[in-house]
Every structure is written in C-alpha cells, then in structure tokens.
Write a protein that holds these residues in place. Structure first.
Motif, short mmCIF file in Angstrom:
data_model
loop_
_atom_site.label_atom_id
_atom_site.label_comp_id
_atom_site.label_asym_id
_atom_site.label_seq_id
_atom_site.Cartn_x
_atom_site.Cartn_y
_atom_site.Cartn_z
N LYS A 37 0.99 -1.35 0.19
CA LYS A 37 0.14 0.13 -0.12
C LYS A 37 1.24 0.71 0.33
CE LYS A 37 -4.13 -1.98 2.50
NZ LYS A 37 -4.68 -2.00 3.26
N ILE A 38 0.16 2.10 -0.63
CA ILE A 38 1.06 3.52 -0.67
C ILE A 38 -0.22 4.67 0.13
CG2 ILE A 38 2.54 5.34 -1.35
CD1 ILE A 38 3.74 2.90 -3.14
N ASN A 39 0.21 5.16 0.84
CA ASN A 39 -0.79 6.82 0.59
C ASN A 39 -2.37 5.56 1.74
OD1 ASN A 39 -2.00 9.23 1.32
ND2 ASN A 39 -2.49 9.56 -0.32
N GLY A 40 -2.42 4.42 1.95
CA GLY A 40 -3.31 3.96 1.50
C GLY A 40 -4.86 3.20 0.72
N ASP A 51 5.19 8.93 -5.81
CA ASP A 51 4.32 8.13 -5.22
C ASP A 51 5.48 7.60 -3.70
OD1 ASP A 51 1.89 9.07 -6.16
OD2 ASP A 51 1.30 7.69 -6.43
N LYS A 54 7.00 10.74 -2.13
CA LYS A 54 5.98 11.29 -0.92
C LYS A 54 5.64 10.58 0.00
CE LYS A 54 1.91 14.60 -2.16
NZ LYS A 54 1.21 14.97 -2.32
N TYR A 55 4.98 8.78 -0.26
CA TYR A 55 4.15 8.48 1.05
C TYR A 55 5.38 7.27 1.48
CZ TYR A 55 0.58 11.27 -1.03
OH TYR A 55 -0.36 12.20 -1.82
N ASP A 56 4.70 6.87 2.60
CA ASP A 56 4.97 5.97 2.93
C ASP A 56 4.95 4.52 2.29
OD1 ASP A 56 7.04 7.27 5.06
OD2 ASP A 56 5.96 5.71 6.74
N ARG A 95 7.27 -1.72 6.63
CA ARG A 95 7.72 -0.10 5.28
C ARG A 95 8.71 0.07 5.08
NH1 ARG A 95 3.70 3.91 7.35
NH2 ARG A 95 2.98 1.58 8.79
N ALA A 98 8.88 6.95 2.31
CA ALA A 98 9.20 7.61 1.74
C ALA A 98 10.05 8.19 1.84
CB ALA A 98 7.64 8.75 2.16
#
Length: 137
Positions: A37-40, A51, A54-56, A95, A98
């Motif tokens: 998952k990235i950004n949920g 992405d 920017k996101y975990d 994880r 980011a």
C-alpha cells in the motif's frame, strides 16, 4: 558498580535487538499473501515514482493474525556491471519511509521487488511469497 551494570545491560540489549535478520532459506513457507500500500491504496502492478518519494510504502498481509518482521527490497541499480547490477536492502518492520535514500535511486522503468517477507505468529517465523512492481512516471 550499579551504574556500570545498568550501562552494560543497556548496551547489550540494544546490540541484541539490532541482530534481527531476515531469513530466506530454511524457513517454512506459507501462502499468506502480501499487499503493498502507498498512501492507503493497494498497489497492483505499477507504482508511481512520485508516490514513492511522497508516501511510505507499507507491506500488509491478507491474514492479519501474522506480524511482519521484515523483508528485502531490490531493484536494478544501473551500475552497468556485467556481473552484479541490482541493489538490495533489508528492512525491519513493514514499511519503507517516503523519500528513503534507497528509494531515491530507483529509476522510472525499474522493477521494485519486495521479497523474502518474514512473518511471525505464535513465536514461529515463516516466509511468504514476494511481489514485484514496475516503477512508472
């Protein structure tokens, strides 16, 4: 003497906790599936480079009764070497943060693989199948 013992105990505890390793061989394989998952949002085959920066990136499991211990992430490192042309890093936990330095070196068009995912349940360690993603613009 009491302080010396406390100091040595803390050093030993930190050192022993840092010895956690990810095992790919000699561990029972199970069929629990990993989701990335990235950004949920679940990632299926592609991940946008923007992405990743920017996101975990979070690895989750379909069967949440297992806990992720860690995994190995790898990609083509563009060294132009004829023998060894990929980069791999071991991550403890579930994880990749980011903008992680490892992630910064991935190029658009690369394939990012999350492999050797070690999970634990009831004190036993298992390994589950990995997954790969194409990095897109």
């Amino acid at each position: 003497m009491k302080y010396l013992f406390s100091f040595l105990w803390i050093i030993f505890s930190v050192h022993s906790n840092s010895q956690t390793t990810i095992k790919c061989e000699g561990v029972q394989k199970i069929n629990n599936s990993a989701l990335v998952k990235i950004n949920g949002l679940n990632q299926n085959t592609d991940i946008r480079k923007a992405d990743l920066l920017k996101y975990d990136l979070e690895v989750t499991l379909k069967d949440s009764s297992y806990k992720i211990i860690g995994f190995i992430a790898s990609f083509d490192c563009h060294s132009r070497s004829l023998l060894f042309d990929f980069s791999a890093r071991t991550y403890l936990g579930n994880r990749i943060k980011a903008n992680d330095n490892f992630i910064k070196h991935i190029w658009v068009g690369d394939q990012l693989c999350i492999q050797c995912i070690n999970v634990e349940r009831n004190g036993m360690t298992f390994v589950i199948p990995g997954t790969c993603f194409q990095i897109t613009e």
